[in-house]
Scaffold this active site. Structure first.
Site, PDB file in Angstrom:
ATOM      1  N   ASP A 169       0.196   5.739  -1.048  1.00 54.02           N
ATOM      2  CA  ASP A 169      -0.508   6.976  -0.689  1.00 54.02           C
ATOM      3  C   ASP A 169      -1.992   6.778  -0.334  1.00 54.02           C
ATOM      4  OD1 ASP A 169       1.798   7.434  -2.136  1.00 54.02           O
ATOM      5  OD2 ASP A 169       0.865   8.725  -3.618  1.00 54.02           O
ATOM      6  N   GLN A 221      -3.424   3.665  -2.639  1.00 51.03           N
ATOM      7  CA  GLN A 221      -2.604   3.053  -3.690  1.00 51.03           C
ATOM      8  C   GLN A 221      -2.273   1.632  -3.247  1.00 51.03           C
ATOM      9  OE1 GLN A 221      -0.848   5.321  -6.601  1.00 51.03           O
ATOM     10  NE2 GLN A 221      -3.036   5.552  -6.221  1.00 51.03           N
ATOM     11  N   MET A 260       0.870  -1.185   0.000  1.00 48.44           N
ATOM     12  CA  MET A 260       0.000   0.000   0.000  1.00 48.44           C
ATOM     13  C   MET A 260       0.901   1.228   0.000  1.00 48.44           C
ATOM     14  SD  MET A 260      -2.754   1.183   2.912  1.00 48.44           S
ATOM     15  CE  MET A 260      -1.597   1.051   4.256  1.00 48.44           C
TER      16      MET A 260
HETATM   17  N1  DQQ Z   1       2.688   7.738  -5.494  1.00 49.51           N
HETATM   18  C1  DQQ Z   1       3.456   8.933  -5.563  1.00 49.51           C
HETATM   19  C2  DQQ Z   1       2.563   9.840  -6.351  1.00 49.51           C
HETATM   20  C3  DQQ Z   1       1.998   8.930  -7.369  1.00 49.51           C
HETATM   21  C4  DQQ Z   1       1.764   7.684  -6.605  1.00 49.51           C
HETATM   22  C5  DQQ Z   1       3.807   9.476  -4.216  1.00 49.51           C
HETATM   23  C6  DQQ Z   1       2.018   6.425  -7.397  1.00 49.51           C
HETATM   24  O1  DQQ Z   1       3.240  10.931  -6.914  1.00 49.51           O
HETATM   25  O2  DQQ Z   1       0.790   9.432  -7.931  1.00 49.51           O
HETATM   26  O3  DQQ Z   1       4.149   8.466  -3.337  1.00 49.51           O
HETATM   27  O4  DQQ Z   1       1.823   5.272  -6.620  1.00 49.51           O
END
Ligand code: DQQ
Length: 673
Positions: A154, A170, A152
């Site tokens: 963001d 994410q 995991m």
């Molecule tokens: N994680 C980054 C972001 C992007 C995302 C920051 C991709 O910039 O959108 O941790 O997993």
């Protein structure tokens, strides 16, 4: 036809892209032209901890004191474990390298323009520790949000809708390293107990086939929800996409529709195709008719936030200039922009502006993986945000958190009128260890954010009050005197799950003769050598996740010095140098100066949850999140201590420790509906 689609169609029948050229030099710039939709690969859709009575062990154990003296007090850290003068934890080197040396695993993410994950030993070597299943399973947190398995990063699009808090994140459905990024989804009634739902979005179109990256939610005045996110296209270009709930009357918001005209924004001329990501929540223009969003980027080494205006979230105009730009700060990820009240204690909705309002601008710096913010004033007519103090500008001044904390995002909770902050607590072990344990990363306990009315130049972060539902039995300690070089065990039934509040006072007579003579004016936590480094006025604080002999332990403490202006300065630090006997984890000293105002005691609060310690100083003026991996101080062997390692003063300590029961985090019980 969905409601958002109606809104889009009505307010923008032309549905064309438009953008104005920014004023910077466009030499060598290229403009990205999206290809039309095409078939894409298909993806599958997405203990109770029984608390017993706590009791304080207020006897100073001579054995423990001896251990403390040997391990923490006079001993400087092993030269190999010393940090190298920067605040960058990845520069530290573990004490020993196991015989099982390995080649460095490939770094995930950087080539795609996102965060590096792997902790590497100096010299490019990697080493592994002989982790046991007991140790690895103990690391899993009990009341922080984590998915059941896998990777995991963001937090995305947090919002409140029809009785439920929604958290998207994410997520890699396939393994415990970054990749195949989809949107995980969970709901909660109270921000603490969570129910996992099916994925909200997966990479299934040409414009996000390389990942459904970070995004934010906007709730429109009529209740519609707009989700903007970054898609990583089939050819690794970062574009912005629109999604919306298929059925707004569903409190769980189970189904999400990707707008058929995606992407709605592509990198403008002059902006790198891998430097255009993470749209914010939108706010209204002063006339109340248009919406604005900002998107992080960079131009050469200057971090910038581009601003777009829209009526319908489908077609956008790029405004001239930037909301803000700071040279030398590199790519700005996950920009967040929101108002705080200078006079009220409640949070503010994102569109609020006017007298008595300041704006926080936050950027997650891709170059150093920390979240920096600054307070300033937003002029919507000039499309500019001006920092109150240029020396404390975004990326060069204050951080939300001086430990392991990144890619954070706030939302406005319209029910309780709070501005609530989520942040990603990354791993600092090796990717191989994550694969062994089957998961990676945790979300912080959500924090309320308000303006610090006392200093006028800070924000205050504090764990949402709902976390206090988990407090069970407690014990208080009152005015406990700690002489120089002393340590006091505080025995708790659940020392891996605690909420600790403690305040310290330096014994006054001692303090008065000492501050002038304390010459340690160049002190800084990251370069200090940690709690082993003794000064006349510090360190003093607590040691958490320690074992009985203190061969492992993480001190969270204050260290007072004589500042440049002759006044006392206080540092708030977290020392990981002896947090684990494992070799393949980062071990650093985190921290920063913290304002302590006249009449204030030195106060801290630490939320201890197995391998995470979130620590707040002076009511939330500074925060440090520690990501640690004890090998001995686990299960029933973990201990907690008060300590004073100052040479010149005694301190008194008062406070309370609560056992924390586990949060209920599980799959949504669809079969019981
Ligand atoms: N994680 C980054 C972001 C992007 C995302 C920051 C991709 O910039 O959108 O941790 O997993």
């Amino acid at each position: 036809m969905s409601s958002i689609f109606k809104l889009i169609s009505l307010s923008n029948p032309m549905a064309t892209y438009s953008s104005r050229t920014p004023p910077y030099d466009l030499e060598n710039s290229t403009s990205y032209t999206p290809i039309p939709d095409k078939p894409a690969a298909s993806f599958a859709p997405a203990g109770h901890w029984r608390s017993k009575k706590l009791f304080a062990g207020i006897l100073v154990s001579s054995f423990l004191l001896l251990s403390f003296v040997l391990l923490f007090v006079n001993q400087q850290p092993d030269p190999q474990t010393k940090v190298n003068g920067t605040n960058q934890e990845d520069s530290s080197t573990p004490k020993s390298i196991s015989p099982t040396a390995r080649t460095s695993p490939p770094s995930r993410g950087v080539s795609q323009g996102v965060s590096d994950k792997t902790f590497r030993l100096a010299g490019g070597e990697n080493a592994t520790y002989a982790w046991t299943n007991v140790m690895l399973s103990w690391q899993r947190t009990a009341y922080h949000f984590q998915p059941e398995h896998n990777w995991m990063n963001d937090p995305n699009g947090p919002l409140f809708h029809k009785g439920w808090y929604h958290l998207f994140y994410q997520y890699n459905p396939e393994s415990a390293v970054w990749g195949k990024i989809s949107w995980g989804h969970a709901v909660s009634k109270d921000l603490i107990h969570w129910l996992y739902l099916p994925f909200a979005m997966v990479p299934d179109h040409w414009y996000d086939i390389n990942g459904v990256w970070t995004g934010s939610a906007t709730i429109l005045p009529d209740g519609q929800i707009v989700m903007l996110y970054t898609g990583d296209t089939y050819d690794a270009v970062q574009v912005q996409c629109l999604a919306y709930p298929a059925n707004l009357s569903d409190p769980l918001l189970l189904d999400w529709v990707k707008y058929s005209g995606n992407p709605v924004l592509v990198p403008p001329p002059g902006i790198g195709v891998k430097d255009f990501r993470d749209p914010t929540t939108a706010w209204l223009t002063p006339d109340g008719y248009k919406w604005r969003i900002t998107i992080g980027s960079k131009f050469n080494k200057t971090g910038i936030s581009l601003v777009y205006e829209t009526v319908d979230f489908k077609s956008y105009d790029m405004l001239d200039g930037y909301l803000h730009a700071v040279p030398g700060t590199g790519m700005w990820e996950c920009v967040d922009f929101f108002p705080v009240s200078m006079t009220e204690i409640n949070g503010l909705d994102t569109s609020v502006n006017g007298p008595g309002v300041k704006h926080v601008l936050k950027a997650s710096l891709d170059d150093d993986k920390n979240d920096y913010f600054a307070l300033g004033v937003y002029d919507p007519f000039e499309n500019k945000w001006i920092p109150d103090d240029p020396e404390l500008d975004v990326g060069i001044g204050l951080r939300y958190d001086y430990g392991k904390y990144y890619a954070s995002k706030t939302f406005y909770d319209q029910i309780t009128q709070r501005r609530i902050l989520w942040g990603w607590i990354r791993e600092t072990d090796s990717e191989d260890d994550d694969v062994l344990k089957g998961w990676a990363s945790v979300q912080s306990i959500p924090r309320t954010v308000v303006f610090d009315q006392k200093t006028g130049n800070n924000i205050i972060q504090w764990p949402v009050s709902e976390v206090e539902e988990l407090r069970s039995e407690s014990v208080e300690f009152d005015n406990m005197k700690l002489g120089p070089g002393s340590i006091v065990p505080l025995r708790a039934d659940t020392p891996s799950q605690l909420d600790i509040v403690a305040s310290f006072e330096i014994v006054k007579e001692a303090f008065e003769g000492t501050v002038e003579s304390n010459v340690d004016s160049s002190y800084s936590c990251p370069t200090s050598g940690g709690a082993a480094n003794r000064g006349k006025l510090g360190p003093f604080g607590i040691i958490v996740l320690a074992d009985e002999t203190l061969s492992e332990g993480t001190p969270i403490y204050f260290y007072v010095t004589n500042g440049a202006n002759g006044k006392a300065e206080t540092h708030f630090c977290a020392d990981e140098l002896r947090s684990s006997e494992a070799s393949d984890v980062a071990k650093v000293v985190y921290g920063s100066k913290v304002p302590v105002l006249d009449g204030e005691k030195y106060s801290l609060r630490s939320l201890v949850d197995h391998s995470i310690v979130e620590s707040f100083a002076q009511g939330g003026r500074r925060v440090i999140t520690s990501r640690i991996y004890p090998t001995k101080a686990i299960n029933g062997a973990a201990r907690v201590f008060l300590f004073n390692n100052a040479t010149g003063v005694s301190v008194t300590a008062s406070g309370k420790i609560w056992n924390m029961i586990s949060a209920d985090i599980r799959r949504f019980p669809f079969n019981q509906l």
